[in-house]
Design a protein around this motif. Structure first.
Motif, PDB file in Angstrom:
ATOM      1  N   UNK B 174       3.703  -5.278  12.756  1.00  0.00           N
ATOM      2  CA  UNK B 174       3.318  -4.058  12.574  1.00  0.00           C
ATOM      3  C   UNK B 174       4.061  -3.090  11.910  1.00  0.00           C
ATOM      4  N   UNK B 175       5.137  -3.263  11.921  1.00  0.00           N
ATOM      5  CA  UNK B 175       6.476  -2.354  11.305  1.00  0.00           C
ATOM      6  C   UNK B 175       6.399  -2.862   9.938  1.00  0.00           C
ATOM      7  N   UNK B 176       6.091  -4.059   9.779  1.00  0.00           N
ATOM      8  CA  UNK B 176       6.112  -4.453   8.288  1.00  0.00           C
ATOM      9  C   UNK B 176       4.941  -3.786   7.537  1.00  0.00           C
ATOM     10  N   UNK B 177       3.724  -3.800   8.196  1.00  0.00           N
ATOM     11  CA  UNK B 177       2.466  -3.145   7.411  1.00  0.00           C
ATOM     12  C   UNK B 177       2.689  -1.792   7.176  1.00  0.00           C
ATOM     13  N   UNK B 178       3.317  -1.249   8.291  1.00  0.00           N
ATOM     14  CA  UNK B 178       3.547   0.333   8.241  1.00  0.00           C
ATOM     15  C   UNK B 178       4.417   0.855   7.077  1.00  0.00           C
ATOM     16  N   UNK B 179       5.502  -0.127   7.156  1.00  0.00           N
ATOM     17  CA  UNK B 179       6.406   0.231   6.125  1.00  0.00           C
ATOM     18  C   UNK B 179       5.979   0.326   4.847  1.00  0.00           C
ATOM     19  N   UNK B 180       5.356  -0.983   4.538  1.00  0.00           N
ATOM     20  CA  UNK B 180       4.985  -1.415   3.071  1.00  0.00           C
ATOM     21  C   UNK B 180       3.905  -0.231   2.704  1.00  0.00           C
ATOM     22  N   UNK B 181       2.864  -0.248   3.637  1.00  0.00           N
ATOM     23  CA  UNK B 181       1.690   0.869   3.151  1.00  0.00           C
ATOM     24  C   UNK B 181       2.313   2.170   2.994  1.00  0.00           C
ATOM     25  N   UNK B 182       3.111   2.723   4.065  1.00  0.00           N
ATOM     26  CA  UNK B 182       3.467   4.133   3.779  1.00  0.00           C
ATOM     27  C   UNK B 182       4.476   4.539   2.608  1.00  0.00           C
ATOM     28  N   UNK B 183       5.535   3.403   2.406  1.00  0.00           N
ATOM     29  CA  UNK B 183       6.238   3.579   1.274  1.00  0.00           C
ATOM     30  C   UNK B 183       5.628   3.437  -0.069  1.00  0.00           C
TER      31      UNK B 183
END
Lengths: 311, 281
Positions: B174-183
């Motif tokens: 989840x954190x990976x998806x959030x980090x990549x999408x948001x950045x």
């Protein structure tokens, strides 16, 4: 300098290869200081460098005794900045916007909201404080920019062309606010402007910038002081030879919007009537009639013109 | 006669919060601003429909174990859930993220923000947290709740004990998806003053990399080229986190390097674009 609000020590700033400030060393005393200069002189660049937006190529900037390069956050916590361009947070009404700015500057939420109401009343937007900032007129946008700069009660205000785009009444009100802040509320400020009357009305000191260098600095009274006299002259006949003759005689001429010339006679005071006699003598030589000759008080405009002429 | 209440300018003598907390103000204001839009609330609600469907699935399998032979509840099911949420991550990223910096640039707000005692990283962090809050709300929160549902319906911790890696896998993926999408979205948002343009740019980036992968896959006949797709790289890494056989032949380390590179590029763009003054030399 202990009494200085801002000091620049051999500061140079460049945009790529274009130098905006060239080895500038100057101290801004506390109180109201006007930063004067024509467009492109480097006024806004100086303010942005003091805010830490633009790192200088060389030199040291100090604001309220703090080094801008070492403690930019502490500097900005004590500063209020009213930018030249329109700026707001999209989608917010005035009171929310100003309170938000207060919170960003470190005020607790309730205090920020209370201050926002107070400051909006102070700048004359009390009745319009629940309207969206996007819907404001140019004059109102200038006022709200002042409000957001004031909300956290800064020790020093940077005002960049605060009367831009305002109608005459609004301009007078804005200048009254600035004057009140500086003279009655104890807020030090630096007013950047190319409008001499604005600076003359609100400030006690002035720093004149031209092409990125300091052209003159000091108190307005001192700069306007007894280094010469100014006369208003209107003549009938060919003006150019008369102007050339006055310049050759060591005087300075400045044409105004009307048909009246301002003639500056440098040097210590002479015997009463001597200066007038010198001007009339030059007119006689050039064959022009003097129709109007009156002593005038030196204005900041004269100081500015002289400073730019010398630089 | 002195006025009862002075409405003139007064000095502030109250407390001031220590520096470094402004990012929280930015985040809270951004979250509240998005939540005031009804259609965005509707989008968030719709993004929870897969959670409801998955909860029913887990309930049925727990009550009727023979149903598990058709649709088993295992680690793969939780990975599938994270994958399914990808479409909602895409929409929420576009709707909540494209204006985050673009709107501020359009309204010249950066000079206002950065004239306050705020670091550029604090501004970026505050904006990042706005988007991350919503994305975590539709990925991490429902995925963990789903696991909780499994425990509640089963009445024991047998599944969790047997699949201990599932909890960290849910959190990390989840954190990976959030980090990549948001950045990625934040970087794109800093490049333009138009929210619509940023939305198109983000959708284009996602679809374009997918399309390139599709073409290369047809040409080469190998999934080794999945590294060109942002989504493919995330799926590849997610598979490893959930101890599933990778869907693509691309080595996981390559996918990790690509994703780290994307993050580095995004933060480099943000570092260059988020400034108090725009210098056109």
């Amino acid at each position: 300098m202990a009494d200085s609000a801002v000091t620049l020590d051999h500061v140079s700033v460049a945009y790529g290869t274009n130098a905006a400030l060239r080895d500038v060393s100057v101290a801004f005393p506390k109180g109201a200081v006007g930063l004067l200069g024509p467009n492109g002189a480097g006024k806004s660049t100086m303010l942005k460098a003091l805010l830490g937006f633009i790192p200088p190529k060389s030199g040291k900037l100090q604001v309220l005794g703090l080094n801008v390069a070492e403690r930019p956050l502490d500097v900005r916590a004590r500063l209020g900045y009213m930018p030249e361009n329109d700026g707001h947070i999209p989608g917010m009404n005035a009171v929310t916007f100003v309170a938000y700015c207060g919170q960003l500057a470190g005020l607790p939420k309730t205090d920020a909201m209370q201050r926002a109401h107070e400051v909006l009343y102070y700048v004359g937007l009390g009745e319009a404080r629940y309207r969206k900032v996007e819907e404001y007129s140019t004059g109102m946008k200038q006022r709200i920019k002042l409000a957001q700069a004031l909300v956290h009660d800064p020790a020093l205000l940077f005002l960049d062309e605060p009367t831009n785009g305002m109608d005459p009444k609004g301009r007078d009100e804005m200048l009254d606010l600035i004057r009140d802040l500086a003279h009655n509320k104890g807020v030090d400020l630096i007013l950047s402007s190319h409008l001499l009357p604005d600076v003359e009305y609100t400030c006690d000191h002035v720093v004149v910038l031209d092409k990125g260098s300091i052209a003159a600095s000091g108190s307005i009274d001192q700069l306007k002081g007894p280094t010469g006299r100014v006369f208003e002259v209107r003549v009938k006949g060919l003006q150019p030879p008369f102007v050339a003759a006055l310049i050759a005689a060591g005087m300075e001429c400045q044409e105004t919007d009307e048909d009246v010339m301002r003639v500056f006679v440098p040097g210590p005071p002479s015997a009463p009537g001597d200066d007038q006699r010198r001007i009339c003598a030059e007119a006689l030589k050039c064959g022009v009639q003097v129709r109007h000759l009156r002593t005038s008080l030196p204005s900041l405009e004269d100081v500015f013109a002289r400073a730019l002429g010398e630089s | 006669m002195s006025p009862i209440h002075d409405q003139s300018y007064r000095h502030y003598e109250g407390e001031r919060r220590p520096l470094g907390r402004a990012w929280g103000v930015i985040t809270w204001t951004g979250v509240r601003s998005n939540l005031s839009r009804r259609w965005f609330l509707a989008l968030l609600a719709v993004a929870w429909i897969p959670f409801i469907a998955s909860t029913i699935h887990i309930y049925v399998v727990t009550m009727y174990p023979q149903a598990g032979q058709v649709l088993p509840v295992d680690a793969h099911r939780f990975m599938q859930f994270i994958d399914q949420q990808g479409i909602w991550v895409f929409f929420v990223t576009i709707f909540a993220g494209s204006g985050l910096i673009a709107n501020d640039r359009r309204a010249n707000a950066l000079q206002i923000y950065l004239s306050k005692p705020i670091l550029r990283m604090e501004y970026i962090g505050g904006k990042f947290a706005v988007l991350a809050t919503f994305l975590l709300f539709i990925t991490l929160v429902p995925a963990l709740l789903l696991l909780l549902m499994q425990v509640m319906f089963a009445g024991n911790l047998d599944f969790v004990r047997a699949n201990l890696y599932v909890v960290p896998a849910i959190i990390l993926s989840s954190l990976m998806h959030v980090l990549i999408s948001a950045a990625t979205m934040l970087a794109l948002s800093s490049l333009s003053k138009s929210t619509r343009f940023v939305a198109i740019l983000y959708a284009g980036t996602i679809f374009f990399t997918e399309a390139i992968y599709g073409v290369l896959w047809v040409v080469t006949g190998s999934t080794r080229v999945a590294w060109v797709s942002i989504g493919g790289n995330m799926e590849n890494v997610t598979d490893v986190m959930f101890r599933q056989p990778p869907r693509y032949e691309t080595p996981v380390i390559v996918s990790i390097v690509i994703l780290l590179g994307l993050l580095a590029v995004s933060f480099s763009v943000l570092e260059r674009r988020v400034r108090g003054v725009e210098i056109v030399a």
